[in-house]
Design a protein around this motif. Structure first.
Motif, PDB file in Angstrom:
ATOM      1  N   ARG A 193      77.583  35.446  59.995  1.00 54.37           N
ATOM      2  CA  ARG A 193      78.961  35.859  60.261  1.00 54.37           C
ATOM      3  C   ARG A 193      79.949  34.973  59.494  1.00 54.37           C
ATOM      4  N   LEU A 194      79.658  33.674  59.462  1.00 54.93           N
ATOM      5  CA  LEU A 194      80.534  32.747  58.725  1.00 54.93           C
ATOM      6  C   LEU A 194      80.588  33.117  57.237  1.00 54.93           C
ATOM      7  N   ARG A 195      79.412  33.437  56.678  1.00 53.34           N
ATOM      8  CA  ARG A 195      79.367  33.784  55.244  1.00 53.34           C
ATOM      9  C   ARG A 195      80.141  35.061  54.944  1.00 53.34           C
ATOM     10  N   SER A 196      80.187  35.979  55.927  1.00 52.54           N
ATOM     11  CA  SER A 196      80.916  37.209  55.647  1.00 52.54           C
ATOM     12  C   SER A 196      82.419  36.937  55.549  1.00 52.54           C
ATOM     13  N   ASP A 197      82.908  35.926  56.276  1.00 50.75           N
ATOM     14  CA  ASP A 197      84.318  35.537  56.152  1.00 50.75           C
ATOM     15  C   ASP A 197      84.552  34.580  54.985  1.00 50.75           C
ATOM     16  N   HIS A 198      83.577  33.681  54.758  1.00 50.70           N
ATOM     17  CA  HIS A 198      83.721  32.605  53.769  1.00 50.70           C
ATOM     18  C   HIS A 198      82.431  32.544  52.939  1.00 50.70           C
ATOM     19  N   PRO A 199      82.342  33.355  51.890  1.00 50.30           N
ATOM     20  CA  PRO A 199      81.075  33.476  51.144  1.00 50.30           C
ATOM     21  C   PRO A 199      80.529  32.151  50.592  1.00 50.30           C
ATOM     22  N   GLY A 200      81.399  31.195  50.308  1.00 45.25           N
ATOM     23  CA  GLY A 200      80.911  29.927  49.752  1.00 45.25           C
ATOM     24  C   GLY A 200      80.284  29.013  50.797  1.00 45.25           C
ATOM     25  N   ALA A 201      80.476  29.335  52.060  1.00 47.41           N
ATOM     26  CA  ALA A 201      80.010  28.454  53.139  1.00 47.41           C
ATOM     27  C   ALA A 201      78.577  28.818  53.506  1.00 47.41           C
ATOM     28  N   ASP A 202      77.652  28.527  52.574  1.00 44.10           N
ATOM     29  CA  ASP A 202      76.306  29.073  52.739  1.00 44.10           C
ATOM     30  C   ASP A 202      75.238  28.030  53.077  1.00 44.10           C
ATOM     31  N   TRP A 203      75.661  26.842  53.489  1.00 47.90           N
ATOM     32  CA  TRP A 203      74.661  25.842  53.868  1.00 47.90           C
ATOM     33  C   TRP A 203      74.309  25.978  55.350  1.00 47.90           C
ATOM     34  N   ILE A 204      73.034  25.813  55.625  1.00 48.95           N
ATOM     35  CA  ILE A 204      72.565  25.748  57.017  1.00 48.95           C
ATOM     36  C   ILE A 204      71.765  24.459  57.157  1.00 48.95           C
ATOM     37  N   SER A 205      72.355  23.493  57.840  1.00 49.03           N
ATOM     38  CA  SER A 205      71.686  22.215  58.053  1.00 49.03           C
ATOM     39  C   SER A 205      70.985  22.269  59.405  1.00 49.03           C
ATOM     40  N   ALA A 206      69.677  22.430  59.362  1.00 48.19           N
ATOM     41  CA  ALA A 206      68.910  22.559  60.607  1.00 48.19           C
ATOM     42  C   ALA A 206      67.498  22.091  60.335  1.00 48.19           C
ATOM     43  N   GLY A 207      66.866  21.551  61.366  1.00 46.25           N
ATOM     44  CA  GLY A 207      65.499  21.108  61.189  1.00 46.25           C
ATOM     45  C   GLY A 207      65.432  19.607  61.068  1.00 46.25           C
ATOM     46  N   MET A 208      64.672  19.011  61.988  1.00 40.67           N
ATOM     47  CA  MET A 208      64.434  17.586  62.000  1.00 40.67           C
ATOM     48  C   MET A 208      62.912  17.412  61.927  1.00 40.67           C
ATOM     49  N   SER A 209      62.433  16.204  62.139  1.00 43.04           N
ATOM     50  CA  SER A 209      60.998  15.978  61.970  1.00 43.04           C
ATOM     51  C   SER A 209      60.150  16.935  62.815  1.00 43.04           C
ATOM     52  N   GLU A 210      60.627  17.284  64.016  1.00 43.85           N
ATOM     53  CA  GLU A 210      59.809  18.057  64.954  1.00 43.85           C
ATOM     54  C   GLU A 210      59.852  19.565  64.735  1.00 43.85           C
ATOM     55  N   ASP A 211      60.940  20.060  64.129  1.00 47.86           N
ATOM     56  CA  ASP A 211      61.126  21.516  64.101  1.00 47.86           C
ATOM     57  C   ASP A 211      61.455  22.042  62.707  1.00 47.86           C
ATOM     58  N   LEU A 212      60.915  21.327  61.728  1.00 45.13           N
ATOM     59  CA  LEU A 212      61.141  21.641  60.319  1.00 45.13           C
ATOM     60  C   LEU A 212      60.788  23.090  59.975  1.00 45.13           C
ATOM     61  N   GLU A 213      59.589  23.511  60.377  1.00 48.95           N
ATOM     62  CA  GLU A 213      59.120  24.830  59.966  1.00 48.95           C
ATOM     63  C   GLU A 213      59.953  25.945  60.597  1.00 48.95           C
ATOM     64  N   ALA A 214      60.259  25.784  61.897  1.00 48.25           N
ATOM     65  CA  ALA A 214      61.087  26.797  62.581  1.00 48.25           C
ATOM     66  C   ALA A 214      62.426  26.946  61.862  1.00 48.25           C
ATOM     67  N   ALA A 215      62.978  25.835  61.400  1.00 47.18           N
ATOM     68  CA  ALA A 215      64.280  25.875  60.732  1.00 47.18           C
ATOM     69  C   ALA A 215      64.177  26.547  59.366  1.00 47.18           C
ATOM     70  N   ILE A 216      63.154  26.200  58.618  1.00 42.81           N
ATOM     71  CA  ILE A 216      63.034  26.748  57.256  1.00 42.81           C
ATOM     72  C   ILE A 216      62.752  28.246  57.294  1.00 42.81           C
ATOM     73  N   THR A 217      61.950  28.688  58.239  1.00 44.98           N
ATOM     74  CA  THR A 217      61.683  30.137  58.297  1.00 44.98           C
ATOM     75  C   THR A 217      62.929  30.901  58.735  1.00 44.98           C
ATOM     76  N   ARG A 218      63.918  30.195  59.300  1.00 46.40           N
ATOM     77  CA  ARG A 218      65.163  30.856  59.701  1.00 46.40           C
ATOM     78  C   ARG A 218      66.343  30.491  58.805  1.00 46.40           C
ATOM     79  N   GLY A 219      66.039  30.097  57.593  1.00 44.85           N
ATOM     80  CA  GLY A 219      67.091  30.014  56.581  1.00 44.85           C
ATOM     81  C   GLY A 219      67.709  28.653  56.329  1.00 44.85           C
ATOM     82  N   ALA A 220      67.168  27.580  56.919  1.00 41.64           N
ATOM     83  CA  ALA A 220      67.770  26.258  56.674  1.00 41.64           C
ATOM     84  C   ALA A 220      67.831  25.965  55.178  1.00 41.64           C
ATOM     85  N   THR A 221      68.967  25.446  54.725  1.00 43.12           N
ATOM     86  CA  THR A 221      69.102  25.010  53.328  1.00 43.12           C
ATOM     87  C   THR A 221      69.017  23.486  53.235  1.00 43.12           C
TER      88      THR A 221
END
Ligand SMILES: *Cc1c(COP(=O)(O)O)cnc(C)c1O
Length: 237
Positions: A193-221
């Motif tokens: 939704r954020l990208r649809s308003d602000h196309p340049g705002a395309d970073w997703i910072s998510a995923g730490m040591s424990e949940d890296l894979e879950a974050a990457i499969t859901r688009g973490a940059t």
């Protein structure tokens, strides 16, 4: 090579493999995911070692530590990220040393960061920290901070309009005791939704040591890794 350098090299290879594996699972390219090494509690020598091993992005979660390390590392070609909760009165110091702030969660902080960035002639990339508590078990985990998903559009507009700030995207921490996959699905919709308003705002910072894979499969940059890379942290107050 010192023992510590060897240890960091092995950890880094393991972490890069995990990122690559998660990317394969997700049908993504590893180039789409930036590793941010969270060096909190670890010495500047570790930052230097990681930079020598090819790490380009490092992060801290306390202003005091950022302020102590970053100026001593100006010879290194690294981008500094600030990922911790931030008091407005610390905005000036953070703006001086960090290039990216992941934890923008309220209007008063936007104002403080913008004022500081302008007077320091800096341009700061800001990520909105989104609360994913609704995906957690409720009161059990306690709040991990962030703006409620419904309040993201207004905060995003404020950052986009603020002098000295650049709207970069979103950041989140999975709720304690919750399912990170569900939480990061929720974050992915907020990000879309954020990208649809602000196309340049395309970073997703998510995923730490424990949940890296879950974050990457859901688009973490951007994944923020501390322990997996640097080892167990001493317990701090
Ligand atoms: C400490 C910290 C991390 C890294 O956590 P690890 O579990 O050590 O990988 C990531 N994000 C934030 C906001 C942190 O404070």
């Amino acid at each position: 090579m010192t023992d510590r350098l060897t240890e960091l090299k092995e950890n880094l290879e393991r972490v890069r493999r995990s990122i690559a594996d998660a990317c394969t699972t997700a049908g993504r390219s590893p180039d789409e995911v930036t590793l941010v090494a969270i060096t909190k509690t670890f010495p500047l020598d570790d930052v230097r070692a990681l930079a020598a091993l090819g790490v380009t992005d490092v992060g801290e979660n306390r202003e005091q530590e950022l302020k102590a390390k970053a100026p001593e590392a100006q010879d290194l070609d690294v981008t500094w990220h600030f990922v911790g909760q931030l008091q407005s009165k610390k905005a000036r110091s953070v703006v001086r040393y960090a290039d990216v702030v992941h934890s923008v969660d309220r209007l008063s902080l936007v104002t403080a960061l913008s004022r500081a960035a302008s007077s320091e002639s800096r341009s700061i990339r800001c990520l909105l920290q989104v609360s994913l508590e609704e995906y957690g078990p409720g009161s059990a985990g306690g709040s991990r901070g962030g703006v409620e998903p419904g309040d993201v559009p207004a905060l995003a507009d404020a950052v986009a309009a603020a002098e000295g700030l650049e709207l970069g995207g979103v950041m989140a921490v999975a709720p304690l005791g919750g399912d990170p996959a569900k939480a990061f699905d929720g974050l992915a919709s907020v990000a879309a939704r954020l990208r649809s308003d602000h196309p340049g705002a395309d970073w997703i910072s998510a995923g730490m040591s424990e949940d890296l894979e879950a974050a990457i499969t859901r688009g973490a940059t951007h994944v923020r890794l501390g322990r997996a890379l640097l080892g167990t942290r001493p317990v701090l107050g």
